[in-house]
Design an enzyme around this catalytic site. Structure first.
Site, PDB file in Angstrom:
ATOM      1  NE  ARG A   1      -0.945   5.103  10.428  1.00 44.81           N
ATOM      2  CZ  ARG A   1      -0.512   4.179  11.246  1.00 44.81           C
ATOM      3  NH1 ARG A   1       0.769   3.993  11.385  1.00 44.81           N
ATOM      4  NH2 ARG A   1      -1.334   3.424  11.922  1.00 44.81           N
TER       5      ARG A   1
ATOM      6  CB  SER B   1      -0.911   0.003   1.227  1.00 48.20           C
ATOM      7  OG  SER B   1      -1.525   1.264   1.368  1.00 48.20           O
TER       8      SER B   1
ATOM      9  CG  HIS C   1      -2.055   3.253   4.523  1.00 44.55           C
ATOM     10  ND1 HIS C   1      -1.848   2.104   3.808  1.00 44.55           N
ATOM     11  CD2 HIS C   1      -2.383   2.854   5.778  1.00 44.55           C
ATOM     12  CE1 HIS C   1      -2.035   1.048   4.602  1.00 44.55           C
ATOM     13  NE2 HIS C   1      -2.348   1.484   5.795  1.00 44.55           N
TER      14      HIS C   1
END
Lengths: 209, 209
Positions: free
Chosen positions: B42, B17, B45
């Site tokens: 993040r 990812s 993600h």
């Protein structure tokens, strides 16, 4: 109680939000029933992302089967605790086994994710009801596998895991089953989407749309 | 432990990812420091929404002040429990007062939202640390008000409330203060964004980027 509000100020904000949501997505929800539209509106309200009106897929039997399960106060099973704590007005039980000792053990033993192992624990505990997956594609695939093997009694699945790896595929797989489902196309989804769908169903059951 | 994974399979998914996230947003994050970039990665993600690389705003002192607070294990205050339970590896305390009796009382007495009242309760309890607002614009505005009055000791603010009513304005107001902040432009944001930002900071503190 509308859209999660519990005070006058909260209610006013929710009402104004609802008008804006309607104006943004009304042209994209004409094919839905009024109950399905209420669910999609709540998802867009919760995410502030009108794209969900285009990527949310709801099977024809989803609302009816889900409301039957909710009326019977059957369990709701979530993949992670963020989904669990967002469902805060359900009369039945909301369960999450991701921190359960057995899930930790199974994950280690089989080299699978904890979210996935948590679904196996639910099946072993005799789960019966609605599954709401807001995060982990592996958990959704595990549920489909358990259902196919006849090891889990699932009334409907809210399958909206998020991410660039496996999420879209897991949601495609859900849509190819006979299960009543709500899913999103592509990588997008997430815990607020799962929570919004469940809470919209709870409100529909209470007659609050 | 990377990106929240706790098993081999989880780690593999997270790594794949991360590569996809980088390929999607690398051209939009050139102006950020490596630590700021880790936070934005993040967030993308966690939401599978690359738009966050364009709408996330981070003040120059945000990372440093937040990491100082985390190193000192100061409290992290959240507006709702969905944010609280998503922060699951912090050595310090994560607090949420939305279900606190005092918050319910204050909300009724002043006709404000419970999320907003919960910020007043935190101030009364002597809160000191990082505030993470993932849902309620009213809570964010309340924090700014308490800080301005000198009634709350806030080291940094992750202000990413979501919604079409008041969210964008509350995040604009945050960016006009002297507080170290992370905020998003426009209506988008949400609990996964707040959780991702906090967990990225915790990882940065541990030296895991």
């Amino acid at each position: 109680m509308f859209m999660g509000a519990s005070t006058k100020q909260g209610y006013d904000i929710a009402e104004k939000s609802r008008e804006i949501v309607k104006s943004l997505i009304d042209d994209k929800t004409g094919h839905l029933t009024s109950k399905e539209r209420a669910i999609v509106e709540r998802i867009v309200h919760s995410t502030a992302d009108p794209e969900y009106a285009e990527i949310t897929r709801i099977s024809g039997n989803f609302v009816q089967e889900s409301l039957k399960s909710i009326r019977n106060e059957e369990d709701i099973l979530t993949d992670i605790n963020m989904v669990k704590v967002g469902i805060n007005r359900y009369k039945g039980k909301v369960k999450c086994y991701i921190k359960d000792e057995k899930a930790v053990k199974i994950a280690k033993e089989y080299g699978i994710t904890r979210a996935s192992a948590a679904m196996r624990v639910a099946a072993l505990e005799g789960f019966e009801g609605i599954v709401a997956i807001g995060n982990a594609p592996t958990a959704l695939l595990e549920v489909l596998d358990l259902v196919q093997k006849g090891e889990m009694d699932v009334k409907s699945v809210i399958g909206v895991p998020v991410g660039f790896v496996g999420a879209a595929e897991s949601k495609k797989a859900l849509q190819e089953t006979e299960l009543p489902y709500l899913a999103t196309e592509g990588p997008k989804g997430g815990t607020p989407v799962a929570v919004a769908a469940v809470n919209a169903l709870i409100n529909l059951d209470l007659g609050k749309v």
